[in-house]
Structures are given as structure tokens and as C-alpha cells.
Design a protein around this motif. Sequence first.
Motif, PDB file in Angstrom:
ATOM      1  N   ARG A   1      84.276  87.304  37.092  1.00 47.90           N
ATOM      2  CA  ARG A   1      83.230  88.288  36.757  1.00 47.90           C
ATOM      3  C   ARG A   1      82.268  88.366  37.947  1.00 47.90           C
ATOM      4  O   ARG A   1      82.079  87.379  38.666  1.00 47.90           O
ATOM      5  CB  ARG A   1      82.400  87.829  35.555  1.00 47.90           C
ATOM      6  N   PRO A   2      81.612  89.543  38.129  1.00 49.46           N
ATOM      7  CA  PRO A   2      80.624  89.645  39.214  1.00 49.46           C
ATOM      8  C   PRO A   2      79.286  88.979  38.861  1.00 49.46           C
ATOM      9  O   PRO A   2      78.839  89.084  37.715  1.00 49.46           O
ATOM     10  CB  PRO A   2      80.423  91.160  39.377  1.00 49.46           C
ATOM     11  N   TYR A   3      78.671  88.313  39.826  1.00 50.11           N
ATOM     12  CA  TYR A   3      77.332  87.708  39.671  1.00 50.11           C
ATOM     13  C   TYR A   3      76.555  87.896  40.969  1.00 50.11           C
ATOM     14  O   TYR A   3      77.055  87.578  42.052  1.00 50.11           O
ATOM     15  CB  TYR A   3      77.427  86.207  39.334  1.00 50.11           C
TER      16      TYR A   3
ATOM     17  N   TYR B   1      72.301  83.305  38.596  1.00 56.28           N
ATOM     18  CA  TYR B   1      71.442  83.215  37.412  1.00 56.28           C
ATOM     19  C   TYR B   1      72.105  84.052  36.330  1.00 56.28           C
ATOM     20  O   TYR B   1      72.345  85.244  36.541  1.00 56.28           O
ATOM     21  CB  TYR B   1      70.071  83.774  37.811  1.00 56.28           C
TER      22      TYR B   1
ATOM     23  N   SER C   1      81.146  83.394  30.620  1.00 52.85           N
ATOM     24  CA  SER C   1      79.801  82.825  30.788  1.00 52.85           C
ATOM     25  C   SER C   1      79.607  81.483  30.052  1.00 52.85           C
ATOM     26  O   SER C   1      78.987  80.582  30.631  1.00 52.85           O
ATOM     27  CB  SER C   1      78.716  83.848  30.413  1.00 52.85           C
TER      28      SER C   1
HETATM   29  C1  LIG Z   1      77.665  94.155  39.758  1.00 55.03           C
HETATM   30  C2  LIG Z   1      77.426  93.179  38.632  1.00 55.03           C
HETATM   31  C3  LIG Z   1      76.637  92.051  38.853  1.00 55.03           C
HETATM   32  C4  LIG Z   1      76.397  91.160  37.802  1.00 55.03           C
HETATM   33  N1  LIG Z   1      75.560  90.102  38.013  1.00 55.03           N
HETATM   34  C5  LIG Z   1      75.211  89.317  36.962  1.00 55.03           C
HETATM   35  C6  LIG Z   1      74.247  88.275  37.130  1.00 55.03           C
HETATM   36  O1  LIG Z   1      73.762  88.013  38.242  1.00 55.03           O
HETATM   37  N2  LIG Z   1      73.913  87.537  36.028  1.00 55.03           N
HETATM   38  C7  LIG Z   1      74.440  87.806  34.783  1.00 55.03           C
HETATM   39  O2  LIG Z   1      74.062  87.130  33.796  1.00 55.03           O
HETATM   40  N3  LIG Z   1      75.374  88.762  34.605  1.00 55.03           N
HETATM   41  C8  LIG Z   1      75.770  89.512  35.661  1.00 55.03           C
HETATM   42  N4  LIG Z   1      76.714  90.481  35.478  1.00 55.03           N
HETATM   43  C9  LIG Z   1      77.467  90.490  34.200  1.00 55.03           C
HETATM   44  C10 LIG Z   1      78.587  89.431  34.303  1.00 55.03           C
HETATM   45  O3  LIG Z   1      79.541  89.845  35.259  1.00 55.03           O
HETATM   46  C11 LIG Z   1      79.332  89.160  32.975  1.00 55.03           C
HETATM   47  O4  LIG Z   1      79.702  90.372  32.358  1.00 55.03           O
HETATM   48  C12 LIG Z   1      78.513  88.326  31.998  1.00 55.03           C
HETATM   49  O5  LIG Z   1      78.158  87.061  32.561  1.00 55.03           O
HETATM   50  C13 LIG Z   1      79.303  88.017  30.704  1.00 55.03           C
HETATM   51  O6  LIG Z   1      80.567  87.489  31.040  1.00 55.03           O
HETATM   52  P1  LIG Z   1      81.561  87.058  29.899  1.00 55.03           P
HETATM   53  O7  LIG Z   1      82.941  86.918  30.489  1.00 55.03           O
HETATM   54  O8  LIG Z   1      81.052  85.840  29.182  1.00 55.03           O
HETATM   55  O9  LIG Z   1      81.561  88.277  28.880  1.00 55.03           O
HETATM   56  P2  LIG Z   1      81.964  89.800  29.161  1.00 55.03           P
HETATM   57  O10 LIG Z   1      83.250  90.080  28.443  1.00 55.03           O
HETATM   58  O11 LIG Z   1      81.916  90.123  30.613  1.00 55.03           O
HETATM   59  O12 LIG Z   1      80.760  90.561  28.477  1.00 55.03           O
HETATM   60  C14 LIG Z   1      80.634  90.643  27.071  1.00 55.03           C
HETATM   61  C15 LIG Z   1      79.535  91.635  26.724  1.00 55.03           C
HETATM   62  O13 LIG Z   1      78.263  91.049  26.999  1.00 55.03           O
HETATM   63  C16 LIG Z   1      77.319  92.032  27.433  1.00 55.03           C
HETATM   64  N5  LIG Z   1      76.753  91.563  28.735  1.00 55.03           N
HETATM   65  C17 LIG Z   1      77.390  91.397  29.938  1.00 55.03           C
HETATM   66  N6  LIG Z   1      76.556  90.886  30.866  1.00 55.03           N
HETATM   67  C18 LIG Z   1      75.380  90.700  30.242  1.00 55.03           C
HETATM   68  C19 LIG Z   1      74.128  90.197  30.684  1.00 55.03           C
HETATM   69  N7  LIG Z   1      73.925  89.747  31.965  1.00 55.03           N
HETATM   70  N8  LIG Z   1      73.117  90.145  29.784  1.00 55.03           N
HETATM   71  C20 LIG Z   1      73.290  90.555  28.487  1.00 55.03           C
HETATM   72  N9  LIG Z   1      74.461  91.064  28.020  1.00 55.03           N
HETATM   73  C21 LIG Z   1      75.481  91.140  28.885  1.00 55.03           C
HETATM   74  C22 LIG Z   1      78.067  93.330  27.489  1.00 55.03           C
HETATM   75  O14 LIG Z   1      77.839  94.053  26.289  1.00 55.03           O
HETATM   76  C23 LIG Z   1      79.510  92.920  27.579  1.00 55.03           C
HETATM   77  O15 LIG Z   1      80.363  93.890  27.083  1.00 55.03           O
HETATM   78  C24 LIG Z   1      76.973  91.396  36.517  1.00 55.03           C
HETATM   79  C25 LIG Z   1      77.799  92.505  36.325  1.00 55.03           C
HETATM   80  C26 LIG Z   1      78.002  93.404  37.349  1.00 55.03           C
HETATM   81  C27 LIG Z   1      78.869  94.607  37.082  1.00 55.03           C
END
Ligand SMILES: Cc1cc2nc3c(=O)[nH]c(=O)nc-3n(C[C@H](O)[C@H](O)[C@H](O)COP(=O)(O)OP(=O)(O)OC[C@H]3O[C@@H](n4cnc5c(N)ncnc54)[C@H](O)[C@@H]3O)c2cc1C
Length: 251
Positions: free
Chosen positions: A54-56, A70, A80
Amino acid sequence: MSKWIEGKVVGKKRWTERLFSLQVAASSLTFVAGQFARLALPAAPGSEEAMLGRPYSFVNPPDGAAHEFYFNVLPEGPLSPRLAALEGDDSVWLLDRANGFFCVAELPDAAALWCLATGTGLGPYLSILRTEEPWEKFERVVLVHAVRHAADLSYGDVIAGIAAARPGRFAFAPFVSREPHKGALSGRIPDAVRDGRLEAWTRVPLTAENAHAMLCGNPDMVRDMQEVLEQRGMRRHRRREPGHFTLETYW
Ligand SMILES: Cc1cc2nc3c(=O)[nH]c(=O)nc-3n(C[C@H](O)[C@H](O)[C@H](O)COP(=O)(O)OP(=O)(O)OC[C@H]3O[C@@H](n4cnc5c(N)ncnc54)[C@H](O)[C@@H]3O)c2cc1C
């Protein structure tokens, strides 16, 4: 072709039950402030891809000793919760190239730079504001950070350090939406721009003539702010057609 490189967790901070920062040593990975990395862990057996990534956004300035990220834990999210469970010396993988155009070099000149964030969207600004770039390009910088609860106002020491390093040039406006908090604005960023509270707080005009705005985080805030800025005659910035705001949505 990009490939995965192995980094090591060298630091971890738990801000709240849901908010974490990880420091990762991966010295071969370079970036420009405002860009994001792709972090990954091995995918579950039987998955199509070997890695779950995932991107961060990078939080550290590019010359930092370790990279910092963060993030909040989405309990049902696949990656996450696993990142939050990592401890010192655990491995985490990163794509060997940073990505993104949410960077000062991409912005047109203006008197003031407005950096607006919800939640973990604060990250890229902490990287950008700890470089010289924005201070060479803009006279004033405003950082706006909106969270639900006061406990989610992370990185107070870093923000205080930026303020101390740039006297008279930096304004910080925290927002807490779900409880009253002394020293913070209440409600949502777009409403406080509409009713003039945010400009009164920062004393910096948010207008097409004066400002460039960066918007980062929750897509609802980004969409609503885009509408507010367009009502003020501000346009989205494109390389070929310079405008007044730039955006990055996290989902
Ligand atoms: C360009 C870019 C940069 C990013 N940088 C960051 C970062 O620095 N820190 C960060 O926490 N996340 C960041 N994200 C989001 C991150 O990539 C993930 O989506 C997130 O951490 C959740 O990952 P996951 O696999 O647990 O769930 P996922 O399957 O990716 O997400 C599940 C659902 O959670 C929700 N969601 C996603 N990200 C967030 C969030 N940050 N806060 C609240 N709800 C959210 C959405 O509804 C999403 O559909 C970024 C995304 C993009 C596109």
C-alpha cells in the motif's frame, strides 16, 4: 521495473490505539519531500501477488537517517493492522522507487502556501516543511490539521520545531471535530473557510491572488474544499495549466 527492497523497523510510536508511526531503515531508497513509498509485507499463501503493498507518505525530510510513516489502523484492512504489529528489527518491504507529484517543485509561485490535512494526511507536510524548499518559494506557510479527537493531534513537537525555526512565517491551525478542545478550532475545515473563521485564525488570506493550497487525506474533505476553493475562483493546478490548488486523496 521496480523491485522490493527489504527494510528493517528501527522505531515505532503508538500515538493512540489506532494511530502509529514506524521508522524504517532502507537507506538505498531516496525521495523528494511530499512523495510516498509503497510498503509491503508477504501476502497470505495462495494470493495472486507475493507481496501485499500500500502507498504511505514519507514523514521524514529526505536527509533523515530512517524513513518514517504515519498511519492509522483500519481494523478490517488487510495491511495496516499487520504494519502496526511490527516491532524493532522486523522486516518490511518497500518498492525501490518513491512516487508522486505532491511536491513543492510542482507548485506555482504564490505569497502563501496553505497545507490542509485530515488525520494521517499530515504526513507529507511534515516532510515538506522540514526542507528549505517551501520557505524559499513562499513568504508565509499555513498548516491545518483536522482530527476527530484531541488525542489524534500527533507530532506536536515537530510542529512546534517548525514554528520555532520560522518565526513570523508559519501559522498552525488544529481542528478537533468531536469534542471541545482549547486552542483548536471546532467543526470541519471547509465550513471554517466558508464562514471566515480559518482566515481570521491564521491572518493569511486564502485567495487566488495570494495563495496556493495543498489538500491531503480524506476524500470528503478534499472534495468539499475543492468546491469551496472553486467558489473563490481558484482552479485545480495542472502542469500545463497553472492553478491554485493541488490534491492527494488517501482512498
Ligand atoms: C498516495 C497515497 C498515500 C497514502 N499515504 C498514507 C499515509 O501516509 N498514512 C495512512 O494512514 N494511509 C495512507 N494511505 C492509505 C493507505 O495506503 C492504506 O489504504 C491504509 O493504510 C489502509 O490499508 P489496509 O490494507 O489496512 O486497508 P485498505 O483495504 O487499503 O483500506 C480499507 C478502507 O479504509 C479506508 N482508508 C484507507 N486509508 C485510510 C486512512 N489513512 N484513514 C482512514 N481511512 C482510510 C478506505 O475506506 C479504504 O477503502 C495512502 C494512500 C494513497 C493513495
